[in-house]
Design a protein around this motif. Structure first.
Motif, PDB file in Angstrom:
ATOM      1  N   PHE A 103       0.856  -1.179   0.000  1.00 12.02           N
ATOM      2  CA  PHE A 103       0.000   0.000   0.000  1.00 12.02           C
ATOM      3  C   PHE A 103       0.895   1.233   0.000  1.00 12.02           C
ATOM      4  CE2 PHE A 103      -2.900  -3.105   1.918  1.00 12.02           C
ATOM      5  CZ  PHE A 103      -4.055  -2.858   1.208  1.00 12.02           C
ATOM      6  N   ASP A 104       0.501   2.255  -0.755  1.00 15.21           N
ATOM      7  CA  ASP A 104       1.273   3.496  -0.768  1.00 15.21           C
ATOM      8  C   ASP A 104       1.161   4.220   0.556  1.00 15.21           C
ATOM      9  OD1 ASP A 104       2.118   3.119  -3.378  1.00 15.21           O
ATOM     10  OD2 ASP A 104       0.384   4.165  -4.222  1.00 15.21           O
ATOM     11  N   LYS A 105       0.027   4.056   1.207  1.00 15.76           N
ATOM     12  CA  LYS A 105      -0.219   4.699   2.492  1.00 15.76           C
ATOM     13  C   LYS A 105      -0.586   3.619   3.503  1.00 15.76           C
ATOM     14  CE  LYS A 105      -1.887   8.896   0.334  1.00 15.76           C
ATOM     15  NZ  LYS A 105      -2.923   9.911   0.306  1.00 15.76           N
ATOM     16  N   THR A 106      -0.717   4.003   4.746  1.00 13.13           N
ATOM     17  CA  THR A 106      -1.147   3.045   5.760  1.00 13.13           C
ATOM     18  C   THR A 106      -2.588   2.643   5.462  1.00 13.13           C
ATOM     19  OG1 THR A 106      -2.046   4.695   7.282  1.00 13.13           O
ATOM     20  CG2 THR A 106       0.317   4.159   7.508  1.00 13.13           C
ATOM     21  N   VAL A 107      -3.025   1.577   6.063  1.00 13.02           N
ATOM     22  CA  VAL A 107      -4.395   1.105   5.837  1.00 13.02           C
ATOM     23  C   VAL A 107      -5.397   2.179   6.275  1.00 13.02           C
ATOM     24  CG1 VAL A 107      -6.094  -0.658   6.448  1.00 13.02           C
ATOM     25  CG2 VAL A 107      -3.734  -1.316   6.026  1.00 13.02           C
ATOM     26  N   THR A 108      -5.136   2.813   7.391  1.00 10.17           N
ATOM     27  CA  THR A 108      -6.034   3.862   7.890  1.00 10.17           C
ATOM     28  C   THR A 108      -6.090   5.029   6.907  1.00 10.17           C
ATOM     29  OG1 THR A 108      -5.447   3.241  10.149  1.00 10.17           O
ATOM     30  CG2 THR A 108      -6.542   5.365   9.853  1.00 10.17           C
ATOM     31  N   THR A 110      -5.461   4.917   3.737  1.00  8.94           N
ATOM     32  CA  THR A 110      -6.113   4.436   2.529  1.00  8.94           C
ATOM     33  C   THR A 110      -7.623   4.526   2.672  1.00  8.94           C
ATOM     34  OG1 THR A 110      -4.287   2.916   2.086  1.00  8.94           O
ATOM     35  CG2 THR A 110      -6.355   2.447   0.975  1.00  8.94           C
ATOM     36  N   VAL A 111      -8.135   4.142   3.823  1.00  7.16           N
ATOM     37  CA  VAL A 111      -9.584   4.171   4.053  1.00  7.16           C
ATOM     38  C   VAL A 111     -10.088   5.602   4.192  1.00  7.16           C
ATOM     39  CG1 VAL A 111     -11.415   3.532   5.678  1.00  7.16           C
ATOM     40  CG2 VAL A 111      -9.638   1.891   5.114  1.00  7.16           C
ATOM     41  N   ILE A 112      -9.415   6.401   5.013  1.00  6.33           N
ATOM     42  CA  ILE A 112      -9.928   7.730   5.333  1.00  6.33           C
ATOM     43  C   ILE A 112      -9.626   8.755   4.233  1.00  6.33           C
ATOM     44  CG2 ILE A 112      -9.735   9.658   6.962  1.00  6.33           C
ATOM     45  CD1 ILE A 112      -9.324   7.513   9.146  1.00  6.33           C
ATOM     46  N   GLN A 113      -8.372   8.862   3.796  1.00  2.99           N
ATOM     47  CA  GLN A 113      -8.007   9.892   2.829  1.00  2.99           C
ATOM     48  C   GLN A 113      -8.444   9.560   1.402  1.00  2.99           C
ATOM     49  OE1 GLN A 113      -3.793  10.464   3.255  1.00  2.99           O
ATOM     50  NE2 GLN A 113      -3.965  11.415   5.270  1.00  2.99           N
ATOM     51  N   GLU A 114      -8.320   8.299   1.020  1.00  2.53           N
ATOM     52  CA  GLU A 114      -8.644   7.935  -0.366  1.00  2.53           C
ATOM     53  C   GLU A 114     -10.026   7.312  -0.512  1.00  2.53           C
ATOM     54  OE1 GLU A 114      -5.547   5.556  -2.037  1.00  2.53           O
ATOM     55  OE2 GLU A 114      -3.980   6.954  -1.433  1.00  2.53           O
ATOM     56  N   ASN A 115     -10.690   7.047   0.617  1.00  2.00           N
ATOM     57  CA  ASN A 115     -12.010   6.420   0.616  1.00  2.00           C
ATOM     58  C   ASN A 115     -12.006   5.129  -0.208  1.00  2.00           C
ATOM     59  OD1 ASN A 115     -14.671   6.199   1.410  1.00  2.00           O
ATOM     60  ND2 ASN A 115     -15.443   7.336  -0.357  1.00  2.00           N
ATOM     61  N   VAL A 116     -10.981   4.305   0.024  1.00  2.00           N
ATOM     62  CA  VAL A 116     -10.807   3.042  -0.687  1.00  2.00           C
ATOM     63  C   VAL A 116     -10.844   1.905   0.321  1.00  2.00           C
ATOM     64  CG1 VAL A 116      -9.149   1.681  -2.034  1.00  2.00           C
ATOM     65  CG2 VAL A 116      -9.448   4.103  -2.527  1.00  2.00           C
ATOM     66  N   ASN A 117     -11.517   0.845  -0.050  1.00  2.00           N
ATOM     67  CA  ASN A 117     -11.584  -0.329   0.816  1.00  2.00           C
ATOM     68  C   ASN A 117     -10.347  -1.198   0.550  1.00  2.00           C
ATOM     69  OD1 ASN A 117     -12.116  -2.677   2.193  1.00  2.00           O
ATOM     70  ND2 ASN A 117     -14.206  -2.902   1.418  1.00  2.00           N
ATOM     71  N   PRO A 118      -9.423  -1.287   1.491  1.00  2.00           N
ATOM     72  CA  PRO A 118      -8.202  -2.066   1.254  1.00  2.00           C
ATOM     73  C   PRO A 118      -8.472  -3.564   1.120  1.00  2.00           C
ATOM     74  CG  PRO A 118      -8.281  -1.307   3.521  1.00  2.00           C
ATOM     75  CD  PRO A 118      -9.423  -0.665   2.817  1.00  2.00           C
ATOM     76  N   ILE A 119      -9.562  -4.038   1.708  1.00  2.00           N
ATOM     77  CA  ILE A 119      -9.887  -5.464   1.607  1.00  2.00           C
ATOM     78  C   ILE A 119     -10.196  -5.831   0.158  1.00  2.00           C
ATOM     79  CG2 ILE A 119     -11.553  -7.244   2.304  1.00  2.00           C
ATOM     80  CD1 ILE A 119     -11.650  -5.787   5.040  1.00  2.00           C
TER      81      ILE A 119
END
Length: 165
Positions: A103-108, A110-119
């Motif tokens: 991941f380019d960013k941390t999981v948190t 990724t979820v909060i800033q990019e609004n992407v579901n890492p799962i």
């Protein structure tokens, strides 16, 4: 089940890692999957039980010990198959391949800033790897209830079929 006279198409297992890498490039738009090199330790630990009712013993195997064990294994295989005259029709081959999902960013983030579901991203990565290893379409590796959901967020997996061969 093929008989001894039936020709079975053999897979070149030395190409599995390359096939996976090709699938990564083709199907991972984020380029988040990376091949991983597994480097075993120099010293291995061997646990054995010389006698049926005896205690287990553990020993460290360096390069010479590993070489000796490898030769013993091949000698045993040679004896069992009578130098290749007898087939090993019920044997299995296990291969370990690995990839890392980055991941380019941390999981948190990724979820909060990019609004992407890492799962969803990891699920896609797992299906890309599985389709390459098993030489099957991603849809064939999922149950029907999951297929529509996965293809909604990873439509590129829909076209993947047995082209991996």
């Amino acid at each position: 089940r093929p008989s001894l006279t039936t020709a079975v198409a053999a897979r070149d297992y030395t190409r599995v890692a390359k096939q996976m890498d090709e699938q990564f490039e083709k199907l991972d738009p984020d380029s988040s999957l990376r091949p991983t090199i597994i480097t075993p330790a120099n010293a291995w630990r061997k646990t054995s039980q010389p006698k049926l009712l005896g205690e287990k013993k553990t020993e460290e195997l360096g390069e010479d010990g590993q070489r000796r064990m490898k030769m013993e294994a091949f000698d045993l295989l040679d004896a069992i198959t009578k130098s290749g005259a007898l087939p090993l029709s019920h044997a299995t081959l296990h291969i370990v391949v690995a990839a890392t999902h980055c991941f380019d960013k941390t999981v948190t983030e990724t979820v909060i800033q990019e609004n992407v579901n890492p799962i969803e991203k990891v699920e896609r990565s797992s299906l890309i790897m599985a389709s390459a290893v098993h030489q099957k379409a991603a849809s064939a590796l999922m149950n029907d209830s999951s297929c529509a959901r996965v293809l909604a967020h990873s439509p590129q997996l829909e076209d993947v079929s047995e082209k991996v061969k």
